[in-house]
Design a protein around this motif. Structure first.
Motif, PDB file in Angstrom:
ATOM      1  N   MET A 106      10.447   0.047   0.094  1.00 16.66           N
ATOM      2  CA  MET A 106       9.505  -0.572  -0.851  1.00 16.66           C
ATOM      3  C   MET A 106       8.251   0.274  -1.002  1.00 16.66           C
ATOM      4  SD  MET A 106       9.922  -4.685  -0.193  1.00 16.66           S
ATOM      5  CE  MET A 106      10.098  -4.713   1.596  1.00 16.66           C
ATOM      6  N   PHE A 107       7.743   0.803   0.123  1.00 13.22           N
ATOM      7  CA  PHE A 107       6.573   1.687   0.039  1.00 13.22           C
ATOM      8  C   PHE A 107       6.882   2.872  -0.883  1.00 13.22           C
ATOM      9  CE2 PHE A 107       5.320   0.676   4.756  1.00 13.22           C
ATOM     10  CZ  PHE A 107       4.976  -0.610   4.387  1.00 13.22           C
ATOM     11  N   ALA A 108       8.042   3.486  -0.669  1.00  9.93           N
ATOM     12  CA  ALA A 108       8.400   4.685  -1.418  1.00  9.93           C
ATOM     13  C   ALA A 108       8.533   4.401  -2.907  1.00  9.93           C
ATOM     14  CB  ALA A 108       9.708   5.267  -0.871  1.00  9.93           C
ATOM     15  N   ALA A 109       9.230   3.314  -3.250  1.00 11.96           N
ATOM     16  CA  ALA A 109       9.466   3.010  -4.659  1.00 11.96           C
ATOM     17  C   ALA A 109       8.167   2.670  -5.382  1.00 11.96           C
ATOM     18  CB  ALA A 109      10.456   1.855  -4.770  1.00 11.96           C
ATOM     19  N   LEU A 110       7.319   1.895  -4.739  1.00  9.07           N
ATOM     20  CA  LEU A 110       6.075   1.481  -5.387  1.00  9.07           C
ATOM     21  C   LEU A 110       5.105   2.646  -5.529  1.00  9.07           C
ATOM     22  CD1 LEU A 110       5.802  -1.936  -3.564  1.00  9.07           C
ATOM     23  CD2 LEU A 110       5.920  -1.665  -6.060  1.00  9.07           C
ATOM     24  N   THR A 111       4.983   3.473  -4.494  1.00 13.21           N
ATOM     25  CA  THR A 111       4.081   4.619  -4.605  1.00 13.21           C
ATOM     26  C   THR A 111       4.609   5.633  -5.624  1.00 13.21           C
ATOM     27  OG1 THR A 111       5.135   5.639  -2.664  1.00 13.21           O
ATOM     28  CG2 THR A 111       3.120   4.385  -2.288  1.00 13.21           C
ATOM     29  N   ALA A 112       5.934   5.802  -5.676  1.00 12.65           N
ATOM     30  CA  ALA A 112       6.513   6.731  -6.654  1.00 12.65           C
ATOM     31  C   ALA A 112       6.244   6.265  -8.083  1.00 12.65           C
ATOM     32  CB  ALA A 112       8.013   6.875  -6.421  1.00 12.65           C
ATOM     33  N   ALA A 113       6.110   4.949  -8.239  1.00 11.37           N
ATOM     34  CA  ALA A 113       5.827   4.394  -9.567  1.00 11.37           C
ATOM     35  C   ALA A 113       4.333   4.418  -9.895  1.00 11.37           C
ATOM     36  CB  ALA A 113       6.352   2.968  -9.642  1.00 11.37           C
ATOM     37  N   GLY A 114       3.522   4.957  -8.980  1.00  6.17           N
ATOM     38  CA  GLY A 114       2.103   5.101  -9.265  1.00  6.17           C
ATOM     39  C   GLY A 114       1.209   4.029  -8.696  1.00  6.17           C
ATOM     40  N   ALA A 115       1.755   3.108  -7.903  1.00 10.02           N
ATOM     41  CA  ALA A 115       0.939   2.031  -7.342  1.00 10.02           C
ATOM     42  C   ALA A 115       0.295   2.470  -6.034  1.00 10.02           C
ATOM     43  CB  ALA A 115       1.789   0.787  -7.100  1.00 10.02           C
ATOM     44  N   ARG A 116      -0.901   1.997  -5.796  1.00  9.97           N
ATOM     45  CA  ARG A 116      -1.503   2.088  -4.469  1.00  9.97           C
ATOM     46  C   ARG A 116      -0.898   0.944  -3.677  1.00  9.97           C
ATOM     47  NH1 ARG A 116      -3.301   4.244  -0.139  1.00  9.97           N
ATOM     48  NH2 ARG A 116      -5.523   4.213   0.391  1.00  9.97           N
ATOM     49  N   VAL A 117      -0.438   1.214  -2.459  1.00  6.30           N
ATOM     50  CA  VAL A 117       0.239   0.197  -1.649  1.00  6.30           C
ATOM     51  C   VAL A 117      -0.567  -0.036  -0.382  1.00  6.30           C
ATOM     52  CG1 VAL A 117       2.373  -0.409  -0.431  1.00  6.30           C
ATOM     53  CG2 VAL A 117       2.481   0.880  -2.574  1.00  6.30           C
ATOM     54  N   ALA A 118      -0.630  -1.286   0.054  1.00 12.04           N
ATOM     55  CA  ALA A 118      -1.302  -1.653   1.299  1.00 12.04           C
ATOM     56  C   ALA A 118      -0.393  -2.570   2.099  1.00 12.04           C
ATOM     57  CB  ALA A 118      -2.629  -2.348   1.022  1.00 12.04           C
ATOM     58  N   THR A 119      -0.493  -2.480   3.423  1.00  8.10           N
ATOM     59  CA  THR A 119       0.317  -3.314   4.307  1.00  8.10           C
ATOM     60  C   THR A 119      -0.437  -3.572   5.603  1.00  8.10           C
ATOM     61  OG1 THR A 119       2.566  -3.584   5.204  1.00  8.10           O
ATOM     62  CG2 THR A 119       1.528  -1.428   5.494  1.00  8.10           C
ATOM     63  N   VAL A 120       0.191  -4.308   6.509  1.00  3.55           N
ATOM     64  CA  VAL A 120      -0.432  -4.650   7.789  1.00  3.55           C
ATOM     65  C   VAL A 120       0.593  -4.509   8.908  1.00  3.55           C
ATOM     66  CG1 VAL A 120      -1.973  -6.325   6.678  1.00  3.55           C
ATOM     67  CG2 VAL A 120       0.164  -7.108   7.694  1.00  3.55           C
ATOM     68  N   THR A 121       0.096  -4.293  10.123  1.00  2.65           N
ATOM     69  CA  THR A 121       0.925  -4.450  11.309  1.00  2.65           C
ATOM     70  C   THR A 121       0.752  -5.885  11.804  1.00  2.65           C
ATOM     71  OG1 THR A 121      -0.850  -3.614  12.711  1.00  2.65           O
ATOM     72  CG2 THR A 121       0.817  -2.024  11.975  1.00  2.65           C
ATOM     73  N   PHE A 122       1.467  -6.231  12.880  1.00  6.39           N
ATOM     74  CA  PHE A 122       1.477  -7.613  13.339  1.00  6.39           C
ATOM     75  C   PHE A 122       0.903  -7.744  14.749  1.00  6.39           C
ATOM     76  CE2 PHE A 122       5.019  -7.173  10.327  1.00  6.39           C
ATOM     77  CZ  PHE A 122       4.564  -8.049   9.358  1.00  6.39           C
ATOM     78  N   PRO A 123       0.248  -8.869  15.043  1.00 11.25           N
ATOM     79  CA  PRO A 123      -0.299  -9.059  16.397  1.00 11.25           C
ATOM     80  C   PRO A 123       0.809  -9.251  17.419  1.00 11.25           C
ATOM     81  CG  PRO A 123      -0.545 -11.060  15.096  1.00 11.25           C
ATOM     82  CD  PRO A 123      -0.045 -10.001  14.150  1.00 11.25           C
ATOM     83  N   ASP A 124       0.472  -8.963  18.664  1.00  8.74           N
ATOM     84  CA  ASP A 124       1.404  -9.182  19.765  1.00  8.74           C
ATOM     85  C   ASP A 124       1.645 -10.682  19.905  1.00  8.74           C
ATOM     86  OD1 ASP A 124       2.750  -9.432  22.170  1.00  8.74           O
ATOM     87  OD2 ASP A 124       1.424  -8.080  23.274  1.00  8.74           O
ATOM     88  N   PRO A 125       2.897 -11.154  19.772  1.00  6.86           N
ATOM     89  CA  PRO A 125       3.171 -12.586  19.886  1.00  6.86           C
ATOM     90  C   PRO A 125       2.700 -13.195  21.197  1.00  6.86           C
ATOM     91  CG  PRO A 125       5.075 -11.448  18.997  1.00  6.86           C
ATOM     92  CD  PRO A 125       4.117 -10.387  19.461  1.00  6.86           C
ATOM     93  N   ALA A 126       2.604 -12.385  22.256  1.00  6.50           N
ATOM     94  CA  ALA A 126       2.149 -12.909  23.548  1.00  6.50           C
ATOM     95  C   ALA A 126       0.711 -13.383  23.477  1.00  6.50           C
ATOM     96  CB  ALA A 126       2.282 -11.831  24.621  1.00  6.50           C
ATOM     97  N   GLY A 127      -0.054 -12.889  22.512  1.00  9.45           N
ATOM     98  CA  GLY A 127      -1.417 -13.349  22.340  1.00  9.45           C
ATOM     99  C   GLY A 127      -1.509 -14.699  21.674  1.00  9.45           C
ATOM    100  N   MET A 128      -0.396 -15.152  21.081  1.00  9.38           N
ATOM    101  CA  MET A 128      -0.368 -16.436  20.393  1.00  9.38           C
ATOM    102  C   MET A 128       0.147 -17.553  21.299  1.00  9.38           C
ATOM    103  SD  MET A 128      -1.395 -15.042  17.660  1.00  9.38           S
ATOM    104  CE  MET A 128      -1.407 -16.515  16.661  1.00  9.38           C
ATOM    105  N   THR A 129       1.099 -17.204  22.152  1.00 11.16           N
ATOM    106  CA  THR A 129       1.694 -18.173  23.068  1.00 11.16           C
ATOM    107  C   THR A 129       2.357 -17.414  24.217  1.00 11.16           C
ATOM    108  OG1 THR A 129       3.452 -19.833  23.340  1.00 11.16           O
ATOM    109  CG2 THR A 129       3.752 -18.212  21.596  1.00 11.16           C
ATOM    110  N   PRO A 130       2.316 -17.945  25.427  1.00 10.38           N
ATOM    111  CA  PRO A 130       2.997 -17.269  26.541  1.00 10.38           C
ATOM    112  C   PRO A 130       4.473 -17.000  26.266  1.00 10.38           C
ATOM    113  CG  PRO A 130       1.562 -19.000  27.365  1.00 10.38           C
ATOM    114  CD  PRO A 130       1.573 -19.144  25.864  1.00 10.38           C
TER     115      PRO A 130
END
Length: 267
Positions: A106-130
């Motif tokens: 998805m990153f490749a297709a959207l950037t190839a089409a001229g879009a600026r793309v943004a995304t996020v990484t995810f928090p460690d699930p252990a920080g949400m619940t044991p």
């Protein structure tokens, strides 16, 4: 000093329930979420700005790619956010390379089409619940794939690693899977900062003020975990065992590029 990014006029959001806005509003009154909040920032002082949100809850990364990428490309965005992978983390079978491959495509297709793309990484699930410790290796592996893919394609990345505030319970809804309104606002602020929007800064990384009521400890904490298991994780697992998804029969809340004042599609 870094120059602010030029204004974006066509923003398309791809993803799952987080991008749809779950945890920020409800189905009766309407969902807002980080993508809507980011769109509001982007629209300030930009005549002709339009926004579409193709996200549907329950979708895994492969489904987001299969169902949302082609419609997104057809809308010719100059900005796209791609946030997916949490539902993959929670499935019995998980392959970080496979999930990362869908995101990178998805990153490749959207950037190839001229879009600026943004995304996020995810928090460690252990920080949400044991109980989340069992998912930590999966989250770390997926985050590594996201970082690598973002670097290869020039994607603006919000990397939450090292920012303790991201697991502050006030940023999350009671189900611990979806951000709270405050959490969605922080995600929007983080994306604005990664995109170098005018007026953005690193305030999203700063801790919240001390809580008036501290988190429970000891037996009270154990009771809280049991309530969460019964109210949220248990029903989610039952639904998955039955092969069902929370997104069955649902369509995107805002499938067309519309000015923000056109709110009918947001309901």
């Amino acid at each position: 000093m870094t120059e602010p990014a030029p204004p974006f006029r066509r923003y398309v959001a791809l993803g799952d329930s987080q991008t749809e806005g779950m945890g920020d509003g409800d189905d009766a009154s309407g969902l807002r979420g980080f993508a809507d909040r980011l769109a509001e920032r982007l629209a300030e002082g930009v005549p002709g700005f339009a926004y579409a949100n193709l996200a549907i809850r329950g979708r895994v990364a492969g489904q987001v790619r299969e169902e949302q990428l082609a419609p997104a490309l057809a809308l010719r965005p100059d900005l796209a956010t791609v946030v997916a992978g949490v539902n993959d983390l929670l499935r019995p079978r998980f392959d970080a390379d496979e999930v990362g491959g869908h995101l990178e495509a998805m990153f490749a297709a959207l950037t190839a089409a001229g879009a600026r793309v943004a995304t996020v990484t995810f928090p460690d699930p252990a920080g949400m619940t044991p109980l989340g410790r069992v998912l930590t290796p999966r989250a770390l592996a997926l985050n590594d794939r996201i970082r690598e893919a973002a670097r290869r394609h020039g994607v603006a990345l919000v990397d939450v690693a090292g920012h303790a505030v991201i697991t502050d319970r006030r940023l999350w809804s009671p189900d611990r899977l979806h951000a709270s309104p405050l959490g969605h606002d922080r995600i929007a602020a983080a994306l604005a900062h990664a995109l170098e929007l005018q007026g953005s800064d690193d305030g999203w990384t700063r801790p919240l003020p001390p809580e008036a009521t501290p988190p429970p400890v000891g037996p009270h904490a154990f009771a809280t975990e049991l309530r969460w298991l019964g109210s949220f994780l248990g029903p989610w697992l039952v639904r998955r065992l039955r092969g069902r998804s929370s997104g069955e029969g649902r369509t995107a809340k805002r499938p067309h590029l519309l000015p923000l004042r056109a709110t009918a599609e947001l309901e």
